[in-house]
Design a protein around this motif. Sequence first.
Motif, mmCIF file in Angstrom:
data_model
loop_
_atom_site.group_PDB
_atom_site.id
_atom_site.type_symbol
_atom_site.label_atom_id
_atom_site.label_comp_id
_atom_site.label_asym_id
_atom_site.label_seq_id
_atom_site.Cartn_x
_atom_site.Cartn_y
_atom_site.Cartn_z
ATOM 1 N N GLY A 156 6.955 4.898 -3.848
ATOM 2 C CA GLY A 156 7.538 6.295 -4.315
ATOM 3 C C GLY A 156 7.859 7.072 -3.034
ATOM 4 O O GLY A 156 7.442 6.708 -1.899
ATOM 5 N N VAL A 157 8.839 7.926 -3.367
ATOM 6 C CA VAL A 157 9.184 9.066 -2.328
ATOM 7 C C VAL A 157 8.447 10.348 -2.410
ATOM 8 O O VAL A 157 8.467 10.652 -4.032
ATOM 9 N N SER A 158 7.937 10.972 -1.537
ATOM 10 C CA SER A 158 7.295 12.120 -1.789
ATOM 11 C C SER A 158 7.486 13.193 -0.673
ATOM 12 O O SER A 158 8.235 12.775 0.401
ATOM 13 N N ARG A 159 7.367 14.319 -0.873
ATOM 14 C CA ARG A 159 7.629 15.294 0.028
ATOM 15 C C ARG A 159 6.395 16.013 0.435
ATOM 16 O O ARG A 159 5.581 16.599 -0.308
ATOM 17 N N PRO B 18 11.772 13.953 3.160
ATOM 18 C CA PRO B 18 10.841 13.039 2.308
ATOM 19 C C PRO B 18 10.295 11.634 2.782
ATOM 20 O O PRO B 18 10.802 11.337 4.135
ATOM 21 N N VAL B 19 9.221 11.436 2.352
ATOM 22 C CA VAL B 19 8.388 10.150 3.003
ATOM 23 C C VAL B 19 8.400 9.024 1.864
ATOM 24 O O VAL B 19 8.174 9.434 0.685
ATOM 25 N N LEU B 20 8.733 7.842 2.368
ATOM 26 C CA LEU B 20 8.831 6.770 1.400
ATOM 27 C C LEU B 20 7.500 5.969 1.843
ATOM 28 O O LEU B 20 7.110 5.710 2.914
ATOM 29 N N CYS C 34 -2.270 -7.414 9.584
ATOM 30 C CA CYS C 34 -2.900 -8.314 8.330
ATOM 31 C C CYS C 34 -3.859 -9.126 8.377
ATOM 32 O O CYS C 34 -4.742 -9.314 7.624
ATOM 33 N N VAL C 35 -4.115 -9.593 9.813
ATOM 34 C CA VAL C 35 -5.239 -10.285 10.084
ATOM 35 C C VAL C 35 -6.318 -9.630 10.214
ATOM 36 O O VAL C 35 -7.670 -10.045 9.732
ATOM 37 N N ALA C 36 -6.310 -8.402 10.702
ATOM 38 C CA ALA C 36 -7.415 -7.543 10.818
ATOM 39 C C ALA C 36 -8.059 -7.023 9.689
ATOM 40 O O ALA C 36 -9.165 -6.480 9.516
ATOM 41 N N PHE C 37 -7.318 -7.078 8.455
ATOM 42 C CA PHE C 37 -8.016 -6.526 7.063
ATOM 43 C C PHE C 37 -7.805 -7.524 6.158
ATOM 44 O O PHE C 37 -7.356 -7.542 4.929
ATOM 45 N N PRO C 38 -8.167 -8.850 6.404
ATOM 46 C CA PRO C 38 -7.748 -10.098 5.273
ATOM 47 C C PRO C 38 -8.693 -9.858 3.923
ATOM 48 O O PRO C 38 -8.406 -10.399 3.146
ATOM 49 N N TRP C 39 -9.772 -8.734 3.989
ATOM 50 C CA TRP C 39 -10.470 -8.648 2.802
ATOM 51 C C TRP C 39 -9.599 -7.815 1.721
ATOM 52 O O TRP C 39 -10.177 -7.540 0.464
ATOM 53 N N THR C 40 -8.628 -7.180 2.176
ATOM 54 C CA THR C 40 -7.984 -6.218 1.132
ATOM 55 C C THR C 40 -6.856 -6.878 0.797
ATOM 56 O O THR C 40 -6.222 -7.991 1.167
ATOM 57 N N ARG C 41 -6.186 -6.474 -0.380
ATOM 58 C CA ARG C 41 -5.244 -7.140 -1.221
ATOM 59 C C ARG C 41 -3.547 -6.428 -0.691
ATOM 60 O O ARG C 41 -2.633 -6.816 -1.270
ATOM 61 N N LYS C 42 -3.769 -5.084 -0.150
ATOM 62 C CA LYS C 42 -2.311 -4.661 0.013
ATOM 63 C C LYS C 42 -2.697 -3.603 1.308
ATOM 64 O O LYS C 42 -3.907 -2.968 1.522
ATOM 65 N N ILE C 43 -1.706 -3.615 2.007
ATOM 66 C CA ILE C 43 -1.407 -2.551 3.174
ATOM 67 C C ILE C 43 -0.452 -1.712 2.870
ATOM 68 O O ILE C 43 0.578 -2.020 2.269
ATOM 69 N N SER C 44 -0.566 -0.514 3.176
ATOM 70 C CA SER C 44 0.205 0.568 2.750
ATOM 71 C C SER C 44 0.632 1.535 3.937
ATOM 72 O O SER C 44 -0.129 1.571 4.983
ATOM 73 N N LEU C 45 1.747 2.029 3.994
ATOM 74 C CA LEU C 45 2.246 2.737 4.910
ATOM 75 C C LEU C 45 3.262 3.843 4.521
ATOM 76 O O LEU C 45 3.878 3.581 3.431
ATOM 77 N N ASP C 46 3.362 4.729 5.366
ATOM 78 C CA ASP C 46 4.632 5.833 4.988
ATOM 79 C C ASP C 46 5.632 5.603 5.962
ATOM 80 O O ASP C 46 5.222 5.594 7.198
ATOM 81 N N VAL C 47 7.067 6.004 5.810
ATOM 82 C CA VAL C 47 8.107 6.075 6.789
ATOM 83 C C VAL C 47 8.995 7.202 6.309
ATOM 84 O O VAL C 47 9.135 7.342 5.054
ATOM 85 N N LEU C 48 9.314 7.781 7.253
ATOM 86 C CA LEU C 48 10.267 8.950 6.724
ATOM 87 C C LEU C 48 11.611 8.351 6.320
ATOM 88 O O LEU C 48 12.143 7.139 6.656
ATOM 89 N N VAL C 49 12.180 8.926 5.130
ATOM 90 C CA VAL C 49 13.405 8.371 4.380
ATOM 91 C C VAL C 49 14.620 8.227 5.355
ATOM 92 O O VAL C 49 15.303 7.137 5.089
ATOM 93 N N PRO C 50 14.754 9.090 6.061
ATOM 94 C CA PRO C 50 15.993 8.850 7.007
ATOM 95 C C PRO C 50 15.821 7.982 7.928
ATOM 96 O O PRO C 50 17.020 7.553 8.597
ATOM 97 N N ASN C 51 14.925 7.200 8.091
ATOM 98 C CA ASN C 51 14.622 6.389 9.264
ATOM 99 C C ASN C 51 14.912 4.973 8.530
ATOM 100 O O ASN C 51 14.076 4.132 8.196
ATOM 101 N N GLU C 52 16.293 4.645 8.483
ATOM 102 C CA GLU C 52 16.747 3.511 7.637
ATOM 103 C C GLU C 52 16.214 2.115 8.433
ATOM 104 O O GLU C 52 16.178 1.238 7.992
ATOM 105 N N ARG C 53 16.436 2.277 9.793
ATOM 106 C CA ARG C 53 15.880 1.155 10.655
ATOM 107 C C ARG C 53 14.541 0.643 10.296
ATOM 108 O O ARG C 53 14.187 -0.336 10.283
ATOM 109 N N GLY C 54 13.567 1.842 10.423
ATOM 110 C CA GLY C 54 12.172 1.399 10.146
ATOM 111 C C GLY C 54 12.130 0.834 8.829
ATOM 112 O O GLY C 54 11.392 0.024 8.510
#
Length: 105
Positions: free
Chosen positions: A60-63, A70-72, A27-47
């Motif tokens: 959204g969830v996609s495959r 599926p990826v969240l 978040c510090v490295a990209f202060p000029w952006t308004r949003k950080i996005s990432l994908d996490v595998l749906v079964p990875n509940e801890r993540g």
Amino acid sequence: AAAVNLLYVCPANQGRGIGTALIDRICVAFPWTRKISLDVLVPNERGVAFYERCGFVRGGVSRRAREAVPVLTMHRPIATSMRWHEAVRAFLTQGWVEDRFELLA
């Protein structure tokens, strides 16, 4: 928006604040952006729970063809009033190693 491609912390080092410190650094490295996005595998509940604790919200969830499950997509808004040159200066003056933990080989 900025996107996190991969972020993993070795299981032996989880729970020590390393992942949270990495997210904070991103978040510090990209202060000029308004949003950080990432994908996490749906079964990875801890993540998913970790990212929610870090301020990410579920999208959204996609495959995808390369993924067997599926990826969240998750997003974290970043509120900033920095101008671009101020953001670059802030980025360049930040160290990449936090005093809170040791980098382990």
